[in-house]
Write a protein that holds these residues in place. Structure first.
Motif, mmCIF file in Angstrom:
data_model
loop_
_atom_site.group_PDB
_atom_site.id
_atom_site.type_symbol
_atom_site.label_atom_id
_atom_site.label_comp_id
_atom_site.label_asym_id
_atom_site.label_seq_id
_atom_site.Cartn_x
_atom_site.Cartn_y
_atom_site.Cartn_z
ATOM 1 N N ASP A 378 0.484 -0.839 0.163
ATOM 2 C CA ASP A 378 -0.143 -0.488 0.517
ATOM 3 C C ASP A 378 0.411 1.449 -0.104
ATOM 4 O O ASP A 378 0.428 1.966 -0.733
ATOM 5 N N MET A 379 1.974 1.089 0.781
ATOM 6 C CA MET A 379 2.828 2.052 0.718
ATOM 7 C C MET A 379 3.347 2.859 -0.375
ATOM 8 O O MET A 379 4.109 3.794 -1.126
ATOM 9 N N LEU A 380 3.519 1.287 -1.617
ATOM 10 C CA LEU A 380 4.487 1.356 -2.201
ATOM 11 C C LEU A 380 3.548 2.088 -4.020
ATOM 12 O O LEU A 380 4.587 2.624 -5.003
ATOM 13 N N GLU A 381 2.547 1.816 -3.321
ATOM 14 C CA GLU A 381 1.385 2.154 -4.035
ATOM 15 C C GLU A 381 0.499 3.870 -4.311
ATOM 16 O O GLU A 381 -0.146 4.774 -5.413
ATOM 17 N N MET A 382 1.290 4.198 -2.960
ATOM 18 C CA MET A 382 1.017 5.502 -3.264
ATOM 19 C C MET A 382 1.546 6.123 -4.508
ATOM 20 O O MET A 382 2.382 6.402 -4.276
ATOM 21 N N LYS A 383 0.618 7.602 -4.365
ATOM 22 C CA LYS A 383 0.462 8.015 -5.734
ATOM 23 C C LYS A 383 1.467 9.017 -6.206
ATOM 24 O O LYS A 383 2.534 9.635 -7.050
ATOM 25 N N GLU A 384 2.785 9.404 -4.704
ATOM 26 C CA GLU A 384 3.170 10.851 -4.634
ATOM 27 C C GLU A 384 4.587 9.341 -5.236
ATOM 28 O O GLU A 384 5.695 11.002 -5.536
ATOM 29 N N LEU A 385 4.616 8.327 -5.083
ATOM 30 C CA LEU A 385 5.669 7.684 -5.134
ATOM 31 C C LEU A 385 6.001 7.867 -7.386
ATOM 32 O O LEU A 385 7.226 7.050 -7.786
ATOM 33 N N ASN A 386 4.811 7.856 -7.853
ATOM 34 C CA ASN A 386 5.006 7.095 -8.979
ATOM 35 C C ASN A 386 4.778 8.744 -9.807
ATOM 36 O O ASN A 386 4.564 8.980 -11.172
ATOM 37 N N ARG A 387 5.011 10.017 -9.092
ATOM 38 C CA ARG A 387 5.096 11.512 -9.776
ATOM 39 C C ARG A 387 6.928 11.791 -9.963
ATOM 40 O O ARG A 387 7.539 11.444 -9.334
ATOM 41 N N HIS A 388 7.220 12.590 -10.824
ATOM 42 C CA HIS A 388 8.346 13.538 -11.327
ATOM 43 C C HIS A 388 8.343 14.476 -10.153
ATOM 44 O O HIS A 388 7.890 14.541 -9.090
ATOM 45 N N PRO A 389 10.202 13.524 -9.273
ATOM 46 C CA PRO A 389 10.341 14.631 -8.192
ATOM 47 C C PRO A 389 10.393 16.012 -8.290
ATOM 48 O O PRO A 389 11.444 16.280 -8.753
ATOM 49 N N ASN A 459 7.418 5.252 -13.496
ATOM 50 C CA ASN A 459 8.379 5.712 -14.428
ATOM 51 C C ASN A 459 10.193 6.013 -14.494
ATOM 52 O O ASN A 459 10.743 6.858 -15.145
ATOM 53 N N VAL A 460 10.055 5.381 -12.850
ATOM 54 C CA VAL A 460 11.530 6.213 -12.713
ATOM 55 C C VAL A 460 12.314 4.110 -13.429
ATOM 56 O O VAL A 460 11.607 3.249 -12.624
ATOM 57 N N GLU A 461 13.228 4.393 -13.560
ATOM 58 C CA GLU A 461 14.045 2.993 -14.386
ATOM 59 C C GLU A 461 14.319 1.918 -13.234
ATOM 60 O O GLU A 461 14.474 1.130 -12.820
ATOM 61 N N ARG A 462 15.014 3.227 -12.128
ATOM 62 C CA ARG A 462 16.206 2.858 -11.115
ATOM 63 C C ARG A 462 15.494 1.702 -9.846
ATOM 64 O O ARG A 462 15.551 0.886 -9.407
ATOM 65 N N PHE A 463 13.961 2.235 -10.343
ATOM 66 C CA PHE A 463 12.057 1.745 -9.699
ATOM 67 C C PHE A 463 12.240 0.080 -9.693
ATOM 68 O O PHE A 463 12.148 -0.421 -9.334
ATOM 69 N N ARG A 464 12.345 0.118 -11.301
ATOM 70 C CA ARG A 464 12.061 -0.784 -11.543
ATOM 71 C C ARG A 464 12.605 -1.853 -12.286
ATOM 72 O O ARG A 464 12.867 -2.631 -11.606
ATOM 73 N N LYS A 465 14.616 -1.549 -12.087
ATOM 74 C CA LYS A 465 14.806 -2.492 -12.029
ATOM 75 C C LYS A 465 15.218 -3.019 -10.999
ATOM 76 O O LYS A 465 15.680 -3.760 -10.132
ATOM 77 N N GLU A 466 14.730 -2.238 -9.609
ATOM 78 C CA GLU A 466 15.029 -2.547 -8.106
ATOM 79 C C GLU A 466 13.588 -3.619 -7.161
ATOM 80 O O GLU A 466 14.298 -5.097 -7.507
ATOM 81 N N MET A 467 12.809 -3.356 -7.978
ATOM 82 C CA MET A 467 11.585 -4.090 -8.014
ATOM 83 C C MET A 467 11.647 -5.917 -8.746
ATOM 84 O O MET A 467 11.473 -6.454 -8.308
ATOM 85 N N ARG A 468 12.299 -5.478 -9.724
ATOM 86 C CA ARG A 468 12.497 -6.799 -10.607
ATOM 87 C C ARG A 468 13.346 -7.812 -10.157
ATOM 88 O O ARG A 468 13.097 -9.082 -10.428
ATOM 89 N N GLN A 469 14.330 -6.964 -10.243
ATOM 90 C CA GLN A 469 14.738 -7.845 -8.871
ATOM 91 C C GLN A 469 14.548 -9.222 -7.842
ATOM 92 O O GLN A 469 14.601 -10.030 -7.422
#
Length: 652
Positions: A378-389, A459-469
């Motif tokens: 639930d914390m991971l899916e909060m909209k603040e993490l999916n926005r551009h900083p 949209n953040v590639e480093r987040f995507r890479k971390e979760m895929r691992q």
């Protein structure tokens, strides 16, 4: 000559005062010139000589006269400089620092052995029952006043000392005589208060020595001091955990470890106190859930409440094998889960993360499943993490030292990275505990689905890479478990499932467990980089053995240390110069508190209940507008206190 003295007194003094003395105290009039001369000449040198004579007579011959003389000298040294002190003992009325040091060092080093020899007690150790039996003997009736004088005067000088090393040495020596406090309940209560006060200080070895003194009291005296020590040390911990920063973090961990270790002295008694204090936390949370006001939320979302939850989590994890201490685990997990869901906004991500960590610890200690993955996802899916900083890179965020982040920090890249990487550490910590269960495939199915969804949405590639691992490691652990489930024939609810992959679990053979070890090392490196300074007392400084060593192998080293400690010009009741170190420490502490308050002003304000959803923007802007104004005004208010009023002010 003695007969002439009263006449001289009447001629030189006041006749009315002479009649008063003659009526109330005739002994004061029975003096002569020889007595006066002898008292005048016996000052510092005679006191030092008596101490040296006692050094030879007391240990070898057990001379009771020398013991009494030494006790009087010790009392005079401890009360030196007191207003309205006892002037009946003129022999030690003049004191120097050298004599004071000799008396203190000798008495603290030898008096315990002297008293035990007079009372026919063993050289060390003993229990409360030993003193109870001794109180009915002739030896106790003859010499109990010496014991009380020694303990009472030592307590008095402890309250006068300002040097940390001197206090540490005194407490270290008094620990050997703590068994005698069973006969003096009033002195026992005072010693507990003094030891708790010194234990809570953050300076050198004094907290450790003070805790060892308290622990010795609990072991030796049992029920006479357990309740008071347990209540006192918990309250002292609560008073010292109301604010946290990087410097104080490890000291607070030390205090918590001390409390947990002390509870282990008597687990059944500790459970009774744990039940009362955990119930208090539950009542505070219930009030917040029912009223839903800022004040009620603030009582929950503050350091004092969260640190108490972590303290009881540590106590349950440390004593989970004890049958008497396992019942509080269930209500504590309910409280922690309720705290995590009380205000589910992104600004309280650090607080929710602490709750998740405590739940993981309880699950690992009690082998009980906790629904932690849903909180993390639930914390991971909060909209603040999916926005551009939009706030830029920002400063590194130490999630261990905050409970709430400010709105500008919420929009920084550093905070988003800290959140995602924290979830990537805690989620495998939770799943690795159950990677050896026959139901791991079903347990990990929903987390895998939601992690894949996050990889598609971010949209953040480093987040995507971390979760895929992380997804890859979970899938590998599922295959690891499924391969070993194929030949078995029992069901998941059978007792045989408890021993399934037990050897693999001990060796941490699953891919997810190996991945967790790597994540822990990476998290430790990150925390070390965020730590600005170190402290003397570390996290694991309070790991003590359960058995008491009866040997005195280190006594010689302590005596040498005592000789170096009592080698100063300090005297009780001295001038203000002796208080400079204490004043400097208070100023430093005040300055640190002011610096922390300026940082924590925004962190300690709790908003109304605002969910992190699509409707949050409009609602949060209206609800928190007043809060932002208040936050802007806080620095102005502090600054206005420091400004001096103008000298010339017009009447207009």
């Amino acid at each position: 000559m003695a007969a002439e003295c009263p006449g001289k007194f009447m001629r030189l003094g006041d006749p009315e005062f002479y009649e008063f003395l003659k009526e109330h105290d005739k002994e004061l009039l029975q003096f002569n010139d020889e007595d006066i001369d002898e008292d005048v000449t016996t000052d510092v040198e005679d006191a030092a000589t008596d101490v040296e004579d006692a050094d030879l007579q007391v240990p070898e011959k057990g001379n009771i006269i020398a013991v009494r003389s030494l006790t009087r000298a010790f009392r005079t040294a401890c009360h030196y400089g007191d207003d309205g002190g006892d002037n009946s003992s003129t022999k030690f009325s003049i004191m120097s620092s050298s004599v004071f040091n000799k008396i203190m060092l000798f008495v603290l080093s030898e008096m315990d052995a002297i008293l035990r020899k007079l009372l026919k007690l063993p050289r060390s150790g003993g229990k409360k029952e030993t003193i109870m039996d001794l109180m009915n003997t002739k030896h106790w009736k003859n010499y109990n006043h010496l014991v009380k004088s020694y303990l009472g005067n030592a307590l008095h000088v402890l309250n006068q000392m300002t040097d940390m090393e001197m206090i540490s040495f005194t407490l270290r020596r008094l620990k050997y005589s703590s068994i005698f406090l069973a006969a003096f309940p009033s002195l026992l209560r005072k010693y507990i208060k003094v030891a708790l006060h010194f234990w809570a200080t953050d300076g050198g070895a004094l907290p450790v020595v003070s805790f060892l003194f308290l622990r010795e009291l609990c072991i030796r005296l049992g029920s006479d001091c357990l309740d008071e020590c347990f209540r006192g040390i918990y309250k002292a911990y609560v008073l010292n955990c109301q604010c946290i920063n990087a410097v104080k973090l490890q000291h607070l961990q030390f205090l918590g470890n001390c409390v947990i270790d002390l509870f282990g002295v008597d687990v059944p008694t500790a459970y009774q106190h744990a039940f009362v204090f955990i119930r208090q936390l539950a009542m505070i949370l219930r009030d917040a859930l029912n009223t839903k006001t800022k004040e009620a939320f603030r009582k929950v979302y503050e350091w004092k409440f969260i640190n108490c939850l972590e303290l009881w989590t540590g106590a349950i994890c440390a004593h989970s094998s004890e049958a008497d201490f396992s019942p509080p685990a269930y209500p504590l997990t309910q409280i922690i889960s309720g705290v995590a869901r009380l205000v589910p906004t992104m600004r309280y991500f650090p607080l929710r993360l602490r709750c998740v960590k405590t739940l993981n610890r309880i699950a690992a200690a009690t082998s009980t499943f906790m629904p932690v993955s849903m909180l993390l996802l639930d914390m991971l899916e909060m909209k603040e993490l999916n926005r551009h900083p939009t706030g830029g890179v920002g400063k590194a965020v130490d999630l261990r030292t905050i409970l709430k982040v400010s709105k500008p920090t919420l929009k920084t890249r550093a905070f988003q990275e800290a959140c995602v990487f924290s979830v990537a550490v805690e989620l495998p910590e939770h799943l690795a505990q159950w990677s050896y269960s026959v139901a791991f495939f079903e347990l990990s199915f929903i987390p895998l689905v939601r992690l894949r969804s996050f990889c598609k949405s971010t949209n953040v590639e480093r987040f995507r890479k971390e979760m895929r691992q992380l997804i890859h490691q979970i899938e590998a652990s599922s295959e690891f478990t499924n391969e070993r489930c194929m030949p078995i024939s029992f069901l998941p609810n059978d007792l045989a499932a408890m021993s399934f992959l037990e050897d693999e679990k001990k060796s941490e053979a699953s891919p997810l467990s190996q991945y967790v070890l790597t994540l822990r090392q990476r998290a430790q490196q990150r925390n070390d980089m965020l730590t600005e300074s170190s402290v003397l007392v570390g996290e694991h400084s309070s790991v003590f053995g359960k058995k008491i060593s009866e040997s005195d192998e280190v006594d010689d080293a302590w005596n040498e240390e005592g000789a170096s400690v009592f080698n100063s010009s300090w005297l009780p009741g001295g001038d203000s110069k002796t208080k400079k170190p204490k004043e400097i420490k208070q100023k430093k502490k005040k300055r640190k508190m002011e610096e922390h308050n300026t940082v924590a002003v925004d962190e300690d304000v709790v908003e109304e209940l605002v969910l992190s959803s699509d409707e949050e923007e409009s609602a949060s802007d209206t609800l928190s507008a007043g809060e932002d104004d208040n936050e802007k005004l806080v620095p102005t208010r502090h600054q206005s206190k420091k400004q001096k009023p103008p000298t010339n002010i017009s009447k207009t």
